[in-house]
Design a protein around this motif. Structure first.
Motif, PDB file in Angstrom:
ATOM      1  N   ARG A 232     -24.096 -21.908  34.205  1.00 40.79           N
ATOM      2  CA  ARG A 232     -24.215 -22.424  35.568  1.00 40.79           C
ATOM      3  C   ARG A 232     -24.606 -23.902  35.544  1.00 40.79           C
ATOM      4  NH1 ARG A 232     -24.109 -18.629  39.147  1.00 40.79           N
ATOM      5  NH2 ARG A 232     -25.203 -17.189  37.758  1.00 40.79           N
ATOM      6  N   SER A 233     -25.501 -24.245  34.620  1.00 44.18           N
ATOM      7  CA  SER A 233     -25.906 -25.638  34.483  1.00 44.18           C
ATOM      8  C   SER A 233     -24.740 -26.499  34.018  1.00 44.18           C
ATOM      9  CB  SER A 233     -27.072 -25.736  33.495  1.00 44.18           C
ATOM     10  OG  SER A 233     -27.432 -27.079  33.271  1.00 44.18           O
ATOM     11  N   LEU A 234     -23.976 -25.995  33.046  1.00 46.15           N
ATOM     12  CA  LEU A 234     -22.815 -26.735  32.562  1.00 46.15           C
ATOM     13  C   LEU A 234     -21.762 -26.896  33.657  1.00 46.15           C
ATOM     14  CD1 LEU A 234     -22.355 -25.195  29.003  1.00 46.15           C
ATOM     15  CD2 LEU A 234     -22.784 -27.605  29.518  1.00 46.15           C
ATOM     16  N   ALA A 235     -21.544 -25.842  34.436  1.00 48.36           N
ATOM     17  CA  ALA A 235     -20.568 -25.920  35.525  1.00 48.36           C
ATOM     18  C   ALA A 235     -20.950 -27.021  36.508  1.00 48.36           C
ATOM     19  CB  ALA A 235     -20.477 -24.573  36.232  1.00 48.36           C
ATOM     20  N   LYS A 236     -22.225 -27.107  36.819  1.00 47.61           N
ATOM     21  CA  LYS A 236     -22.680 -28.153  37.738  1.00 47.61           C
ATOM     22  C   LYS A 236     -22.476 -29.534  37.129  1.00 47.61           C
ATOM     23  CE  LYS A 236     -26.653 -29.543  40.535  1.00 47.61           C
ATOM     24  NZ  LYS A 236     -28.054 -29.220  40.930  1.00 47.61           N
ATOM     25  N   GLU A 237     -22.830 -29.657  35.856  1.00 45.87           N
ATOM     26  CA  GLU A 237     -22.703 -30.938  35.149  1.00 45.87           C
ATOM     27  C   GLU A 237     -21.255 -31.386  35.056  1.00 45.87           C
ATOM     28  OE1 GLU A 237     -23.193 -32.331  30.520  1.00 45.87           O
ATOM     29  OE2 GLU A 237     -24.656 -30.916  31.346  1.00 45.87           O
ATOM     30  N   LEU A 238     -20.332 -30.441  34.852  1.00 43.93           N
ATOM     31  CA  LEU A 238     -18.919 -30.752  34.651  1.00 43.93           C
ATOM     32  C   LEU A 238     -18.091 -30.641  35.920  1.00 43.93           C
ATOM     33  CD1 LEU A 238     -18.453 -28.804  31.281  1.00 43.93           C
ATOM     34  CD2 LEU A 238     -18.668 -31.287  31.569  1.00 43.93           C
ATOM     35  N   ASP A 239     -18.746 -30.353  37.043  1.00 43.46           N
ATOM     36  CA  ASP A 239     -18.075 -30.217  38.342  1.00 43.46           C
ATOM     37  C   ASP A 239     -17.030 -29.100  38.314  1.00 43.46           C
ATOM     38  OD1 ASP A 239     -17.706 -30.841  41.019  1.00 43.46           O
ATOM     39  OD2 ASP A 239     -16.123 -32.311  40.606  1.00 43.46           O
ATOM     40  N   LEU A 240     -17.435 -27.953  37.754  1.00 43.98           N
ATOM     41  CA  LEU A 240     -16.589 -26.772  37.724  1.00 43.98           C
ATOM     42  C   LEU A 240     -17.115 -25.732  38.703  1.00 43.98           C
ATOM     43  CD1 LEU A 240     -16.230 -26.391  33.844  1.00 43.98           C
ATOM     44  CD2 LEU A 240     -14.506 -27.280  35.428  1.00 43.98           C
ATOM     45  N   LEU A 241     -16.209 -25.000  39.327  1.00 41.35           N
ATOM     46  CA  LEU A 241     -16.607 -23.963  40.270  1.00 41.35           C
ATOM     47  C   LEU A 241     -17.065 -22.726  39.499  1.00 41.35           C
ATOM     48  CD1 LEU A 241     -13.643 -24.400  42.759  1.00 41.35           C
ATOM     49  CD2 LEU A 241     -16.041 -24.943  43.232  1.00 41.35           C
ATOM     50  N   PRO A 242     -18.274 -22.205  39.754  1.00 39.11           N
ATOM     51  CA  PRO A 242     -18.781 -21.039  39.022  1.00 39.11           C
ATOM     52  C   PRO A 242     -18.390 -19.735  39.719  1.00 39.11           C
ATOM     53  CG  PRO A 242     -20.536 -21.966  40.354  1.00 39.11           C
ATOM     54  CD  PRO A 242     -19.312 -22.811  40.621  1.00 39.11           C
ATOM     55  N   THR A 243     -17.615 -18.908  39.049  1.00 39.44           N
ATOM     56  CA  THR A 243     -17.191 -17.639  39.642  1.00 39.44           C
ATOM     57  C   THR A 243     -17.957 -16.472  39.031  1.00 39.44           C
ATOM     58  OG1 THR A 243     -15.405 -17.181  38.075  1.00 39.44           O
ATOM     59  CG2 THR A 243     -14.874 -18.600  39.956  1.00 39.44           C
ATOM     60  N   GLY A 244     -17.806 -15.311  39.660  1.00 37.46           N
ATOM     61  CA  GLY A 244     -18.371 -14.074  39.145  1.00 37.46           C
ATOM     62  C   GLY A 244     -17.378 -12.953  39.331  1.00 37.46           C
ATOM     63  N   SER A 245     -17.233 -12.104  38.318  1.00 38.80           N
ATOM     64  CA  SER A 245     -16.203 -11.069  38.353  1.00 38.80           C
ATOM     65  C   SER A 245     -16.597  -9.883  37.487  1.00 38.80           C
ATOM     66  CB  SER A 245     -14.870 -11.631  37.830  1.00 38.80           C
ATOM     67  OG  SER A 245     -14.539 -12.875  38.429  1.00 38.80           O
ATOM     68  N   SER A 246     -16.038  -8.739  37.805  1.00 43.55           N
ATOM     69  CA  SER A 246     -16.349  -7.527  37.043  1.00 43.55           C
ATOM     70  C   SER A 246     -15.537  -7.403  35.769  1.00 43.55           C
ATOM     71  CB  SER A 246     -16.104  -6.284  37.911  1.00 43.55           C
ATOM     72  OG  SER A 246     -14.722  -6.139  38.201  1.00 43.55           O
ATOM     73  N   ASP A 247     -14.317  -7.977  35.741  1.00 38.99           N
ATOM     74  CA  ASP A 247     -13.376  -7.748  34.638  1.00 38.99           C
ATOM     75  C   ASP A 247     -13.104  -6.244  34.515  1.00 38.99           C
ATOM     76  OD1 ASP A 247     -11.720  -8.162  32.496  1.00 38.99           O
ATOM     77  OD2 ASP A 247     -13.246  -8.978  31.150  1.00 38.99           O
ATOM     78  N   TYR A 248     -12.836  -5.640  35.649  1.00 37.21           N
ATOM     79  CA  TYR A 248     -12.652  -4.188  35.764  1.00 37.21           C
ATOM     80  C   TYR A 248     -11.404  -3.729  35.025  1.00 37.21           C
ATOM     81  CZ  TYR A 248     -11.750   0.254  38.246  1.00 37.21           C
ATOM     82  OH  TYR A 248     -11.494   1.568  38.572  1.00 37.21           O
ATOM     83  N   HIS A 249     -11.544  -2.640  34.245  1.00 30.08           N
ATOM     84  CA  HIS A 249     -10.424  -2.034  33.526  1.00 30.08           C
ATOM     85  C   HIS A 249     -10.311  -0.533  33.827  1.00 30.08           C
ATOM     86  CE1 HIS A 249     -10.458  -5.755  31.188  1.00 30.08           C
ATOM     87  NE2 HIS A 249      -9.350  -5.376  30.601  1.00 30.08           N
ATOM     88  N   GLY A 250     -10.936  -0.061  34.891  1.00 28.23           N
ATOM     89  CA  GLY A 250     -10.912   1.368  35.169  1.00 28.23           C
ATOM     90  C   GLY A 250     -11.775   2.121  34.178  1.00 28.23           C
TER      91      GLY A 250
END
Length: 294
Positions: A232-250
């Motif tokens: 999260r800190s790196l995303a802020k530093e590099l101006d990247l959008l921080p996402t969150g996901s389950s990576d669901y595979h059933g």
């Protein structure tokens, strides 16, 4: 809003059909779900046709990539599936999966593991993009390992493992450029998931940001709290959008839809950057050009 931007169906290595996945997403209380099967968009038509009222579908693909000798995955969202350069790359990535899987089965059999390639193909299904999880499932059935995750080790089919075989992969920087050229947005999937094998460095992440990477998957079950804080800190530093996901595979993995989610403001920022396609709520919204599996 509850937004999950990384899920798989039987079009690659999930166990839910695309229709079952979107119904499960609605039942889990999601407002938005992204279908991001490996190296294919083949499940999008079915998912949209079955889309329950109130659920938005984000079309996408998880691309197999490499950077500095490290295999990684790049999520491409809302690109035009008919754009010819990226469509050709998806075809190359998919076509390489069958001979790769066949060779890995051969190496396992040479090690005394009695699994059959035809069973692996059967597990992938007639429309599935065959991959290592299908081999791992066959190994579980044969009693070689207890779980699918147990197969992804140096002893077996993990990166660098004795039965591992490389595959065609996009250069990660080129993947970002090609996703953008097709009107999409690019997010680096689970970049610091060290349990999966070698990971990129912070300098590599900075290089991808310099190349135009849009976001980075921060909240993921393979990232522990300290790793999430660092990302999260790196995303802020590099101006990247921080996402969150389950990576669901059933049923193939323990993650449930909505286990990790994306902030609505981040989602809106991603959507605003896309020009190839829009989030879909009806069949008329699906971009034309989705390929059928080989």
């Amino acid at each position: 809003m509850r937004i999950d931007l990384h899920a798989h169906s039987t079009a690659s290595d999930g166990t839910d059909s695309p229709a079952e996945l979107v119904r499960a997403a609605a039942a889990a209380g999601l407002d938005v779900v992204a279908l991001t099967d490996h190296d294919t968009v083949a499940g999008h038509d079915e998912a949209l046709a079955a889309l329950p009222p109130g659920l938005t579908l984000v079309t996408g693909t998880e691309f197999s990539c490499r950077l500095g000798g490290v295999s990684l995955h790049m999520l491409g969202y809302l690109f035009d599936p008919a754009e010819p350069v990226l469509a050709r790359e998806r075809e190359l990535l998919r076509d390489d999966r069958v001979p790769r899987a066949r060779r890995m089965v051969e190496l396992l059999r040479e090690s005394g593991v009695e699994i059959d390639f035809e069973r692996v193909r059967e597990l992938a299904g007639p429309d599935g993009s065959i991959g290592r999880p299908h081999i791992a499932t066959a190994m579980v059935e044969a009693g070689v390992v207890a779980t699918v995750s147990d197969a992804f080790t140096p002893e077996w089919i993990g990166d660098g493992g004795r039965a591992h075989t490389g595959k065609h992969e996009l250069d990660a920087v080129e993947a970002v450029r090609r996703i953008h050229a097709a009107g999409g947005v690019a997010v680096f999937a689970h970049p610091f998931a060290a349990s999966r094998g070698p990971i990129v460095t912070e300098a590599d992440l900075a290089a991808l940001a310099e190349a135009g990477l849009d976001g980075v998957e921060v909240d993921h079950l393979d990232h522990d709290p300290a790793t999430r804080d660092r990302l999260r800190s790196l995303a802020k530093e590099l101006d990247l959008l921080p996402t969150g996901s389950s990576d669901y595979h059933g049923a193939r993995k323990a993650a449930a839809l909505g286990d990790c989610t994306t902030d609505p403001a981040v989602y809106e920022a991603l959507v605003a950057r896309a020009t190839g396609a829009r989030p879909a709520t009806t069949a008329a919204d699906l971009p034309q050009g989705a390929e059928h599996p080989a």
